[in-house]
Design an enzyme around this catalytic site. Structure first.
Site, mmCIF file in Angstrom:
data_model
loop_
_atom_site.group_PDB
_atom_site.id
_atom_site.type_symbol
_atom_site.label_atom_id
_atom_site.label_comp_id
_atom_site.label_asym_id
_atom_site.label_seq_id
_atom_site.Cartn_x
_atom_site.Cartn_y
_atom_site.Cartn_z
ATOM 1 N N GLU A 160 0.833 -1.317 0.062
ATOM 2 C CA GLU A 160 -0.040 0.018 0.041
ATOM 3 C C GLU A 160 0.763 1.373 -0.013
ATOM 4 O O GLU A 160 0.590 2.021 0.750
ATOM 5 C CB GLU A 160 -1.106 0.017 1.355
ATOM 6 C CG GLU A 160 -1.812 -1.273 1.123
ATOM 7 C CD GLU A 160 -2.793 -1.360 2.544
ATOM 8 O OE1 GLU A 160 -2.574 -0.275 3.451
ATOM 9 O OE2 GLU A 160 -3.318 -2.466 2.734
ATOM 10 N N GLU A 266 -6.034 -11.257 -0.483
ATOM 11 C CA GLU A 266 -6.521 -11.089 0.725
ATOM 12 C C GLU A 266 -8.085 -10.993 0.304
ATOM 13 O O GLU A 266 -9.103 -9.886 0.794
ATOM 14 C CB GLU A 266 -6.221 -9.658 1.534
ATOM 15 C CG GLU A 266 -4.822 -9.553 1.680
ATOM 16 C CD GLU A 266 -4.394 -8.163 2.110
ATOM 17 O OE1 GLU A 266 -5.200 -7.592 2.707
ATOM 18 O OE2 GLU A 266 -3.191 -8.090 2.258
#
Ligand code: 9MR
Length: 377
Positions: A160, A266
């Protein structure tokens, strides 16, 4: 011994009942359903890693061939202060995965979140210099390499670091190191971890155009510079209505243009979602759980909700399977609905529904639809 008709009939009834009760014997393991298409993973969370008898292990051993640690390998949980290490959960994770012969993911080497302030400061609390922070990152990579990289082969090197508009996230890493934080992180990983490791960049909302184009450009830039990057991690924290499967498919095509494999790292689907209950309320994390925003507190879904959820999972897997040439692995973020982070986010204490197994560790209608979808491809 003579077998009387009555004894035979009784034996048949007993064995039929046992078969019906034993769900696990009658379902196709996910890893068999996706054999030849992609690996299928799940996460081990802190409760599982501290309880060898946790019921999730049976599901993991039946259905999955890859595992990720939910929190155990993050910088903060492993190394809460300068000389303090809590390595037992990560050690347990690596030992379990190796004993079971599972593919294992090192999640995550560098992330702005769950990284304590001490990482960015000297002993007087002053911000580190660029060189000192890079050295600290290198020490962490070296430690992870020495302790785990003989068994843990796939690494989320950076998590991220790119915003939805494609700009670099203004994290402490970026502020101290500069816009080449992600590049430096991959260089460190390349220098410190074994060359047979697989390095991923991992992020959420990877279907957003700005982020998608920036990730593609970054991967091509690394390739041109000879910096090792082996795959792109799309987290896949998706909702009932977003992203559109067309956008998911378009993203696979964009990422495939780099020649790299995509890992869905995820995956979960947030059944309750936000918009249905909170609209655009930015203060949603301060909202209390109510009957209205937590409509199924006993963990049982009405059949029409199960159906909606199963249909959404089926359309997503149909899209994934159409692109299985590009996809290396699909990992669910959790095992059962009980251990999903979506029970805590964005509202703490909701009873949410996100995965393929229910709170009784049984496969849900969505599980069966996903397996049926796999059989059609
Ligand atoms: O599942 C993790 C949860 O237990 C933690 O509280 C949370 C803290 O941010 O992190 C969760 O996992 C995140 C993952 O590491 C990175 N992508 C987003 C995931 C969900 O927040």
């Amino acid at each position: 011994m003579t077998v009387t008709p009555l004894a035979l009939a009784t034996a048949l009834i007993v064995s039929t009942t046992a078969m019906l009760a034993d769900d696990s014997s009658s379902v196709t393991p996910l890893k068999d359903a996706f054999d030849g298409k992609f690996l299928v993973g799940a996460t081990l969370n802190g409760w599982m890693l501290s309880d060898a008898d946790h019921p999730a292990y049976e599901l993991i051993e039946t259905h999955f061939n890859s595992v990720s640690p939910a929190n155990a390998m993050k910088w903060g949980p492993m190394n809460p202060s300068l000389d303090e290490y809590e390595l037992e959960p990560a050690d347990t994770f690596a030992a379990y995965g190796a004993a079971q012969g599972l593919d294992m993911i090192g999640h995550t080497l560098f992330w702005h979140s769950q990284t304590p302030d001490w990482v960015f400061e000297d002993e007087e609390g002053n911000p580190l210099t660029r060189e000192a922070l890079l050295e600290r990152m290198r020490e962490r990579a070296r430690m992870m390499a020495a302790r785990y990289a003989d068994r843990v082969k796939t690494w989320d090197v950076v998590n991220e670091s790119i915003e939805s508009d494609g700009s670099w996230r203004k994290s402490k890493f970026q502020q101290i190191i500069g816009d080449d934080f992600t590049e430096q992180a991959f260089r460190i990983a390349m220098e410190e971890l074994p060359s047979d490791c697989v390095f991923l960049y991992n992020d959420y909302s990877m279907t957003d155009e700005g982020r998608r184009d920036a990730v593609v450009a970054m991967a091509k830039d690394f390739q041109a510079k000879g910096i090792k990057i082996d795959g792109i991690g799309m987290q896949g924290h998706w909702g009932m209505d977003f992203p559109d499967t067309k956008d998911i498919a378009a993203s696979f095509e964009a990422y495939a243009s780099t020649g790299l494999k995509v890992h869905i790292t995820e995956l979960d689907i947030d059944l309750l979602g936000r918009d249905r209950f909170f609209g655009a309320n930015v203060d949603i994390r301060k909202i209390e759980v109510t009957e209205e925003n937590n409509p199924f507190p006993d963990g049982k879904l009405p059949p029409e909700e199960e159906e909606r959820f199963a249909t959404r999972y089926a359309e997503i897997f149909d899209t994934l399977l159409k692109h299985s040439d590009t996809i290396e692995r699909v990992t669910f973020w959790g095992v059962t609905d009980q251990d999903s982070w979506l029970n805590f986010f964005p509202v703490r204490g909701r009873t949410n529904f996100a995965l393929l197994f229910n709170r009784e560790n049984e496969p849900k209608p969505a599980f069966h639809r996903v397996v049926e979808t796999a059989k059609k491809h």
